[in-house]
Design a protein around this motif. Sequence first.
Motif, PDB file in Angstrom:
ATOM      1  N   CYS A   1     -66.680 -48.609  -6.914  1.00  0.00           N
ATOM      2  CA  CYS A   1     -66.453 -47.204  -6.575  1.00  0.00           C
ATOM      3  C   CYS A   1     -67.746 -46.533  -6.110  1.00  0.00           C
ATOM      4  O   CYS A   1     -68.798 -46.688  -6.730  1.00  0.00           O
ATOM      5  CB  CYS A   1     -65.901 -46.465  -7.788  1.00  0.00           C
ATOM      6  SG  CYS A   1     -65.571 -44.718  -7.471  1.00  0.00           S
ATOM      7  N   ILE A   2     -67.648 -45.781  -5.001  1.00  0.00           N
ATOM      8  CA  ILE A   2     -68.795 -45.016  -4.502  1.00  0.00           C
ATOM      9  C   ILE A   2     -68.491 -43.513  -4.523  1.00  0.00           C
ATOM     10  O   ILE A   2     -69.149 -42.731  -3.865  1.00  0.00           O
ATOM     11  CB  ILE A   2     -69.226 -45.471  -3.088  1.00  0.00           C
ATOM     12  CG1 ILE A   2     -68.096 -45.240  -2.069  1.00  0.00           C
ATOM     13  CG2 ILE A   2     -69.685 -46.930  -3.101  1.00  0.00           C
ATOM     14  CD1 ILE A   2     -68.539 -45.342  -0.627  1.00  0.00           C
ATOM     15  N   ASN A   3     -67.463 -43.140  -5.286  1.00  0.00           N
ATOM     16  CA  ASN A   3     -67.052 -41.743  -5.444  1.00  0.00           C
ATOM     17  C   ASN A   3     -66.601 -41.090  -4.144  1.00  0.00           C
ATOM     18  O   ASN A   3     -66.804 -39.907  -3.927  1.00  0.00           O
ATOM     19  CB  ASN A   3     -68.158 -40.921  -6.112  1.00  0.00           C
ATOM     20  CG  ASN A   3     -68.409 -41.368  -7.522  1.00  0.00           C
ATOM     21  OD1 ASN A   3     -67.470 -41.622  -8.274  1.00  0.00           O
ATOM     22  ND2 ASN A   3     -69.673 -41.512  -7.889  1.00  0.00           N
ATOM     23  N   TRP A   4     -66.009 -41.862  -3.265  1.00  0.00           N
ATOM     24  CA  TRP A   4     -65.354 -41.342  -2.066  1.00  0.00           C
ATOM     25  C   TRP A   4     -63.930 -41.882  -2.102  1.00  0.00           C
ATOM     26  O   TRP A   4     -63.625 -42.915  -1.530  1.00  0.00           O
ATOM     27  CB  TRP A   4     -66.075 -41.771  -0.791  1.00  0.00           C
ATOM     28  CG  TRP A   4     -65.423 -41.262   0.453  1.00  0.00           C
ATOM     29  CD1 TRP A   4     -64.717 -40.103   0.605  1.00  0.00           C
ATOM     30  CD2 TRP A   4     -65.396 -41.889   1.747  1.00  0.00           C
ATOM     31  NE1 TRP A   4     -64.268 -39.982   1.893  1.00  0.00           N
ATOM     32  CE2 TRP A   4     -64.668 -41.060   2.619  1.00  0.00           C
ATOM     33  CE3 TRP A   4     -65.916 -43.061   2.240  1.00  0.00           C
ATOM     34  CZ2 TRP A   4     -64.458 -41.373   3.946  1.00  0.00           C
ATOM     35  CZ3 TRP A   4     -65.702 -43.376   3.557  1.00  0.00           C
ATOM     36  CH2 TRP A   4     -64.992 -42.523   4.410  1.00  0.00           C
ATOM     37  N   CYS A   5     -63.088 -41.196  -2.832  1.00  0.00           N
ATOM     38  CA  CYS A   5     -61.728 -41.677  -3.086  1.00  0.00           C
ATOM     39  C   CYS A   5     -60.761 -41.074  -2.077  1.00  0.00           C
ATOM     40  O   CYS A   5     -60.472 -39.880  -2.126  1.00  0.00           O
ATOM     41  CB  CYS A   5     -61.309 -41.318  -4.501  1.00  0.00           C
ATOM     42  SG  CYS A   5     -62.441 -41.958  -5.752  1.00  0.00           S
ATOM     43  N   ASP A   6     -60.313 -41.903  -1.169  1.00  0.00           N
ATOM     44  CA  ASP A   6     -59.391 -41.467  -0.125  1.00  0.00           C
ATOM     45  C   ASP A   6     -58.612 -42.695   0.323  1.00  0.00           C
ATOM     46  O   ASP A   6     -59.190 -43.600   0.920  1.00  0.00           O
ATOM     47  CB  ASP A   6     -60.170 -40.862   1.041  1.00  0.00           C
ATOM     48  CG  ASP A   6     -59.268 -40.365   2.157  1.00  0.00           C
ATOM     49  OD1 ASP A   6     -58.151 -39.883   1.862  1.00  0.00           O
ATOM     50  OD2 ASP A   6     -59.687 -40.454   3.327  1.00  0.00           O
ATOM     51  N   ILE A   7     -57.336 -42.739   0.007  1.00  0.00           N
ATOM     52  CA  ILE A   7     -56.517 -43.900   0.343  1.00  0.00           C
ATOM     53  C   ILE A   7     -56.055 -43.803   1.787  1.00  0.00           C
ATOM     54  O   ILE A   7     -55.469 -42.804   2.202  1.00  0.00           O
ATOM     55  CB  ILE A   7     -55.300 -44.023  -0.596  1.00  0.00           C
ATOM     56  CG1 ILE A   7     -55.758 -44.153  -2.052  1.00  0.00           C
ATOM     57  CG2 ILE A   7     -54.415 -45.196  -0.192  1.00  0.00           C
ATOM     58  CD1 ILE A   7     -56.620 -45.349  -2.354  1.00  0.00           C
ATOM     59  N   ASN A   8     -56.339 -44.832   2.559  1.00  0.00           N
ATOM     60  CA  ASN A   8     -55.914 -44.910   3.949  1.00  0.00           C
ATOM     61  C   ASN A   8     -54.417 -45.227   3.953  1.00  0.00           C
ATOM     62  O   ASN A   8     -54.012 -46.286   3.490  1.00  0.00           O
ATOM     63  CB  ASN A   8     -56.712 -46.001   4.663  1.00  0.00           C
ATOM     64  CG  ASN A   8     -56.387 -46.105   6.127  1.00  0.00           C
ATOM     65  OD1 ASN A   8     -55.279 -45.804   6.557  1.00  0.00           O
ATOM     66  ND2 ASN A   8     -57.354 -46.545   6.907  1.00  0.00           N
ATOM     67  N   PRO A   9     -53.577 -44.335   4.488  1.00  0.00           N
ATOM     68  CA  PRO A   9     -52.135 -44.570   4.461  1.00  0.00           C
ATOM     69  C   PRO A   9     -51.692 -45.732   5.347  1.00  0.00           C
ATOM     70  O   PRO A   9     -50.606 -46.272   5.162  1.00  0.00           O
ATOM     71  CB  PRO A   9     -51.541 -43.248   4.954  1.00  0.00           C
ATOM     72  CG  PRO A   9     -52.629 -42.599   5.729  1.00  0.00           C
ATOM     73  CD  PRO A   9     -53.917 -43.064   5.125  1.00  0.00           C
TER      74      PRO A   9
END
Length: 58
Positions: free
Chosen positions: A8-16
């Motif tokens: 984890c690099i604290n950029w949480c964004d799931i690519n749909p």
Amino acid sequence: MTTVPSPCINWCDINPENGFCRGCYRTLTEIADWSELSNPEKLEVWALLETRKPQAPQ
């Protein structure tokens, strides 16, 4: 025993489009299960991350 660190690099964004986090390239299931995985299982996830990076358009 040393614990395998989280990617984890604290950029949480799931690519749909592919279901991978744009920050660490894990799936939601891998992220949710991380604390319960054994060290060998964590290393298996780490091995998959490099193969996912080119497949995960930003």
